[in-house]
Design an enzyme around this catalytic site. Structure first.
Site, mmCIF file in Angstrom:
data_model
loop_
_atom_site.group_PDB
_atom_site.id
_atom_site.type_symbol
_atom_site.label_atom_id
_atom_site.label_comp_id
_atom_site.label_asym_id
_atom_site.label_seq_id
_atom_site.Cartn_x
_atom_site.Cartn_y
_atom_site.Cartn_z
ATOM 1 N N CYS A 254 32.328 67.410 47.124
ATOM 2 C CA CYS A 254 31.742 66.199 47.698
ATOM 3 C C CYS A 254 30.821 65.521 46.678
ATOM 4 O O CYS A 254 31.283 65.085 45.634
ATOM 5 C CB CYS A 254 31.032 66.526 49.008
ATOM 6 S SG CYS A 254 30.620 65.060 50.000
ATOM 7 N N HIS B 123 35.455 68.664 52.026
ATOM 8 C CA HIS B 123 34.735 69.927 52.183
ATOM 9 C C HIS B 123 35.730 71.045 52.504
ATOM 10 O O HIS B 123 36.128 71.194 53.663
ATOM 11 C CB HIS B 123 33.702 69.823 53.307
ATOM 12 C CG HIS B 123 32.534 68.969 52.968
ATOM 13 N ND1 HIS B 123 31.418 69.472 52.328
ATOM 14 C CD2 HIS B 123 32.311 67.648 53.155
ATOM 15 C CE1 HIS B 123 30.548 68.487 52.144
ATOM 16 N NE2 HIS B 123 31.068 67.381 52.630
ATOM 17 N N GLU C 217 35.201 74.131 52.773
ATOM 18 C CA GLU C 217 34.572 75.104 53.675
ATOM 19 C C GLU C 217 34.604 74.655 55.132
ATOM 20 O O GLU C 217 34.335 75.446 56.041
ATOM 21 C CB GLU C 217 33.136 75.386 53.224
ATOM 22 C CG GLU C 217 32.115 74.326 53.543
ATOM 23 C CD GLU C 217 32.099 73.123 52.613
ATOM 24 O OE1 GLU C 217 31.190 72.286 52.749
ATOM 25 O OE2 GLU C 217 33.004 73.023 51.753
#
Length: 202
Positions: A77, A175, A177
């Site tokens: 990001c 992202h 994650e």
């Protein structure tokens, strides 16, 4: 394998750490230059505003350390955006790793882009076992226009580079994650990467 997440006060670090733990690895948080240099894999996260994030990097000297790293580095990001030459956000000079500038979405689309979007034109081992058109999670108001370092693309009003690669440096606008099984696979691929140049990826 020694995995280090760069800790400079700008990033949802814990969620990345938990995602890596789910893959069976442990990651250390560090702002120590030597520990970062000695890592096998480095993750450079970022959430927030580019100008203040760069000031934090400069205050610790990490702005000089990151471009010299020799092992695989993944910017996430804002981390990816800071690895570019320049960002319109805060009129910010970046680290100059990727030969690209970061621009703000115009008023033709809702800003920020929040939610799931597709990644296409996948062109890297970072995306092994990831299908073209898979969905990932994004939260951002600024983007990297299509450029020579692009290894994935997303469309949101314009086509833009949603992932970049140069030498041992990788960056993703999304992202991983927070991107379910697709993001988990991308993180797994990053942790398996050996040193590769862009030409090696073809």
């Amino acid at each position: 394998m020694k995995i280090v997440i760069i800790d400079y006060g700008a990033g949802n670090i814990q969620s990345i750490k938990f995602a890596i733990k789910r893959l069976g690895y442990e990651a250390d948080l560090s702002s120590d230059a030597e520990e970062i240099r000695n890592a096998d894999k480095v993750i450079f996260p970022g959430v927030g505003e580019a100008g203040s994030a760069m000031r934090m990097l400069r205050s610790t000297g990490l702005d000089k350390v990151i471009p010299t790293l020799k092992h695989p580095v993944l910017g996430i990001c804002l981390g990816m955006q800071l690895m570019c030459n320049y960002s319109e956000e805060g009129d910010t000079k970046g680290l100059g790793i990727f030969d690209a500038d970061v621009k703000r979405f115009d008023n033709s689309v809702k800003v920020p882009q929040i939610g799931w979007n597709q990644i296409t034109n996948l062109d890297s081992h970072l995306f092994d076992h990831v299908e073209n058109g898979e969905y990932v999670y994004l939260v951002h108001s600024y983007y990297v226009p299509e450029c020579a370092d692009e290894i994935a693309r997303t469309e949101y009003g314009v086509n833009y580079s949603t992932a970049l690669h140069r030498g041992n440096f990788y960056g993703v606008q999304f992202h991983p994650e927070k991107s379910s099984k697709t993001g988990e696979q991308i993180l797994k691929n990053f942790l398996k990467l050996e040193l590769r140049t862009k030409s090696d990826e073809v």
